[in-house]
Design a protein around this motif. Structure first.
Motif, PDB file in Angstrom:
ATOM      1  N   PRO A  54      22.794 111.357-120.285  1.00 35.19           N
ATOM      2  CA  PRO A  54      22.364 112.154-121.117  1.00 35.19           C
ATOM      3  C   PRO A  54      22.130 111.649-122.477  1.00 35.19           C
ATOM      4  CG  PRO A  54      24.316 112.927-119.923  1.00 35.19           C
ATOM      5  CD  PRO A  54      24.126 111.372-119.578  1.00 35.19           C
ATOM      6  N   ASN A  55      21.216 112.056-122.997  1.00 34.41           N
ATOM      7  CA  ASN A  55      20.642 111.678-124.462  1.00 34.41           C
ATOM      8  C   ASN A  55      20.206 110.201-124.707  1.00 34.41           C
ATOM      9  OD1 ASN A  55      21.196 114.478-125.493  1.00 34.41           O
ATOM     10  ND2 ASN A  55      23.260 113.944-125.574  1.00 34.41           N
ATOM     11  N   SER A  56      19.938 109.731-123.483  1.00 33.73           N
ATOM     12  CA  SER A  56      19.601 108.293-123.775  1.00 33.73           C
ATOM     13  C   SER A  56      18.115 107.947-123.410  1.00 33.73           C
ATOM     14  CB  SER A  56      20.178 107.406-122.532  1.00 33.73           C
ATOM     15  OG  SER A  56      19.862 107.771-121.137  1.00 33.73           O
ATOM     16  N   VAL A  57      17.333 108.893-123.065  1.00 33.54           N
ATOM     17  CA  VAL A  57      15.978 108.785-122.852  1.00 33.54           C
ATOM     18  C   VAL A  57      15.071 109.952-123.672  1.00 33.54           C
ATOM     19  CG1 VAL A  57      13.989 108.893-121.047  1.00 33.54           C
ATOM     20  CG2 VAL A  57      16.128 107.849-120.527  1.00 33.54           C
ATOM     21  N   THR A  58      14.034 109.626-124.359  1.00 31.62           N
ATOM     22  CA  THR A  58      13.213 110.456-125.058  1.00 31.62           C
ATOM     23  C   THR A  58      11.875 110.413-124.781  1.00 31.62           C
ATOM     24  OG1 THR A  58      14.873 110.322-127.186  1.00 31.62           O
ATOM     25  CG2 THR A  58      12.695 111.221-127.449  1.00 31.62           C
ATOM     26  N   VAL A  59      11.348 111.319-124.588  1.00 33.04           N
ATOM     27  CA  VAL A  59       9.958 111.168-124.051  1.00 33.04           C
ATOM     28  C   VAL A  59       9.125 112.159-125.136  1.00 33.04           C
ATOM     29  CG1 VAL A  59       8.005 111.966-122.347  1.00 33.04           C
ATOM     30  CG2 VAL A  59      10.439 111.050-121.684  1.00 33.04           C
ATOM     31  N   ALA A  63      -0.659 115.215-128.902  1.00 29.95           N
ATOM     32  CA  ALA A  63      -1.808 116.165-128.677  1.00 29.95           C
ATOM     33  C   ALA A  63      -3.063 115.359-127.680  1.00 29.95           C
ATOM     34  CB  ALA A  63      -2.316 116.867-129.783  1.00 29.95           C
ATOM     35  N   GLY A  64      -3.345 114.363-127.997  1.00 32.71           N
ATOM     36  CA  GLY A  64      -4.477 113.608-127.457  1.00 32.71           C
ATOM     37  C   GLY A  64      -4.329 113.146-126.145  1.00 32.71           C
ATOM     38  N   GLY A  65      -3.132 113.520-125.289  1.00 32.36           N
ATOM     39  CA  GLY A  65      -2.890 113.222-123.948  1.00 32.36           C
ATOM     40  C   GLY A  65      -2.200 111.881-123.804  1.00 32.36           C
ATOM     41  N   THR A  66      -1.347 111.563-124.648  1.00 32.83           N
ATOM     42  CA  THR A  66      -0.778 110.193-124.547  1.00 32.83           C
ATOM     43  C   THR A  66       0.899 110.338-124.783  1.00 32.83           C
ATOM     44  OG1 THR A  66      -0.711 109.656-127.000  1.00 32.83           O
ATOM     45  CG2 THR A  66      -2.370 108.556-125.534  1.00 32.83           C
ATOM     46  N   TYR A  67       1.761 109.581-124.137  1.00 32.46           N
ATOM     47  CA  TYR A  67       2.981 109.848-124.127  1.00 32.46           C
ATOM     48  C   TYR A  67       3.748 108.482-124.605  1.00 32.46           C
ATOM     49  CZ  TYR A  67       3.939 108.260-119.515  1.00 32.46           C
ATOM     50  OH  TYR A  67       4.296 107.342-118.171  1.00 32.46           O
ATOM     51  N   THR A  68       4.883 108.603-124.980  1.00 28.97           N
ATOM     52  CA  THR A  68       5.635 107.460-124.974  1.00 28.97           C
ATOM     53  C   THR A  68       7.142 107.606-124.649  1.00 28.97           C
ATOM     54  OG1 THR A  68       4.577 106.599-126.873  1.00 28.97           O
ATOM     55  CG2 THR A  68       6.716 105.671-126.825  1.00 28.97           C
ATOM     56  N   THR A  69       7.631 106.748-123.948  1.00 35.63           N
ATOM     57  CA  THR A  69       9.132 107.157-123.414  1.00 35.63           C
ATOM     58  C   THR A  69      10.021 105.895-123.916  1.00 35.63           C
ATOM     59  OG1 THR A  69       8.507 108.220-121.523  1.00 35.63           O
ATOM     60  CG2 THR A  69      10.641 107.305-121.343  1.00 35.63           C
ATOM     61  N   THR A  70      11.067 106.239-124.734  1.00 31.48           N
ATOM     62  CA  THR A  70      11.922 105.217-125.245  1.00 31.48           C
ATOM     63  C   THR A  70      13.494 105.569-124.663  1.00 31.48           C
ATOM     64  OG1 THR A  70      12.546 106.689-127.132  1.00 31.48           O
ATOM     65  CG2 THR A  70      10.718 104.958-127.146  1.00 31.48           C
ATOM     66  N   GLU A  71      14.148 104.412-124.481  1.00 27.04           N
ATOM     67  CA  GLU A  71      15.273 104.372-123.710  1.00 27.04           C
ATOM     68  C   GLU A  71      16.395 103.716-124.753  1.00 27.04           C
ATOM     69  OE1 GLU A  71      16.119 103.042-119.809  1.00 27.04           O
ATOM     70  OE2 GLU A  71      13.806 103.037-119.518  1.00 27.04           O
ATOM     71  N   ALA A  72      17.477 104.313-125.019  1.00 28.42           N
ATOM     72  CA  ALA A  72      18.499 103.906-126.185  1.00 28.42           C
ATOM     73  C   ALA A  72      18.467 102.487-126.073  1.00 28.42           C
ATOM     74  CB  ALA A  72      19.459 104.964-125.950  1.00 28.42           C
ATOM     75  N   THR A  81      -0.609 108.018-120.249  1.00 25.25           N
ATOM     76  CA  THR A  81      -1.468 109.235-120.433  1.00 25.25           C
ATOM     77  C   THR A  81      -0.964 110.207-119.621  1.00 25.25           C
ATOM     78  OG1 THR A  81      -2.995 108.636-118.959  1.00 25.25           O
ATOM     79  CG2 THR A  81      -3.625 107.929-121.352  1.00 25.25           C
ATOM     80  N   TYR A  82      -1.157 111.498-120.242  1.00 28.85           N
ATOM     81  CA  TYR A  82      -0.528 112.696-119.333  1.00 28.85           C
ATOM     82  C   TYR A  82      -1.686 113.556-119.303  1.00 28.85           C
ATOM     83  CZ  TYR A  82       0.238 115.523-123.409  1.00 28.85           C
ATOM     84  OH  TYR A  82       0.122 116.101-124.462  1.00 28.85           O
ATOM     85  N   ALA A  83      -1.742 114.566-118.387  1.00 30.19           N
ATOM     86  CA  ALA A  83      -2.731 115.695-118.342  1.00 30.19           C
ATOM     87  C   ALA A  83      -1.895 117.106-117.431  1.00 30.19           C
ATOM     88  CB  ALA A  83      -4.028 115.524-117.555  1.00 30.19           C
ATOM     89  N   VAL A  84      -2.008 118.126-118.115  1.00 28.06           N
ATOM     90  CA  VAL A  84      -1.591 119.197-117.476  1.00 28.06           C
ATOM     91  C   VAL A  84      -2.736 119.733-116.762  1.00 28.06           C
ATOM     92  CG1 VAL A  84      -0.676 121.646-117.959  1.00 28.06           C
ATOM     93  CG2 VAL A  84      -0.050 119.605-119.529  1.00 28.06           C
ATOM     94  N   SER A  85      -2.408 120.240-115.453  1.00 27.14           N
ATOM     95  CA  SER A  85      -3.319 120.715-114.668  1.00 27.14           C
ATOM     96  C   SER A  85      -3.841 122.183-115.094  1.00 27.14           C
ATOM     97  CB  SER A  85      -2.413 121.173-113.251  1.00 27.14           C
ATOM     98  OG  SER A  85      -1.784 122.173-113.216  1.00 27.14           O
TER      99      SER A  85
END
Length: 134
Positions: A54-59, A63-72, A81-85
């Motif tokens: 828990p609390n070791s990963v942040t996503v 708004a432009g449809g990009t994401y970043t995932t970081t691990e502790a 990139t991401y999109a919502v249906s």
């Protein structure tokens, strides 16, 4: 005549409601989310899986449809990139991974409340809490 007007109103509002649901979830997901827990659908999978703490990963969803995932414990973030249906129920993430090519992941998107999000994968549910702005 009254029923005809009601039917017409329902037909006109249904696409609008779907569009609003998609836009609502697309807005709700923006920002950073901290992993809390995972619940596996299969006990055998759960026993053999390595789950992040828990609390070791942040996503963070932009708004432009990009994401970043970081691990502790990692200096290398995962980007993509991401999109919502259109109906607002599914999120599709496309991860940029130069070593393995592009990876696609789909999940059912739901919100317990404005600060709690659940991503339902094929084999498990991932729970996230909105990260407080510091």
């Amino acid at each position: 005549m009254r029923y005809l007007k009601l039917l017409l109103l329902t037909v006109l509002l249904t696409p609008t409601a779907r569009t609003l649901a998609q836009k609502d979830h697309a807005r709700k997901i923006l920002g950073c989310w901290v992993f809390q827990k995972i619940e596996y659908d299969n006990k055998a999978v759960a026993e053999n899986a390595e789950s992040p703490a828990p609390n070791s990963v942040t996503v963070c969803f932009e708004a432009g449809g990009t994401y970043t995932t970081t691990e502790a414990n990692s200096n290398t973030p995962i980007t993509g990139t991401y999109a919502v249906s259109a109906d607002g129920k599914t999120i599709t993430q496309q991860r940029d991974n130069p070593e393995e090519g592009t990876l696609d992941e789909n999940a059912v998107l739901s919100f317990i409340n404005i600060n709690s999000m659940v991503l339902q994968l094929e084999f498990a549910r991932l729970y996230f809490e909105r990260k407080n702005k510091e």
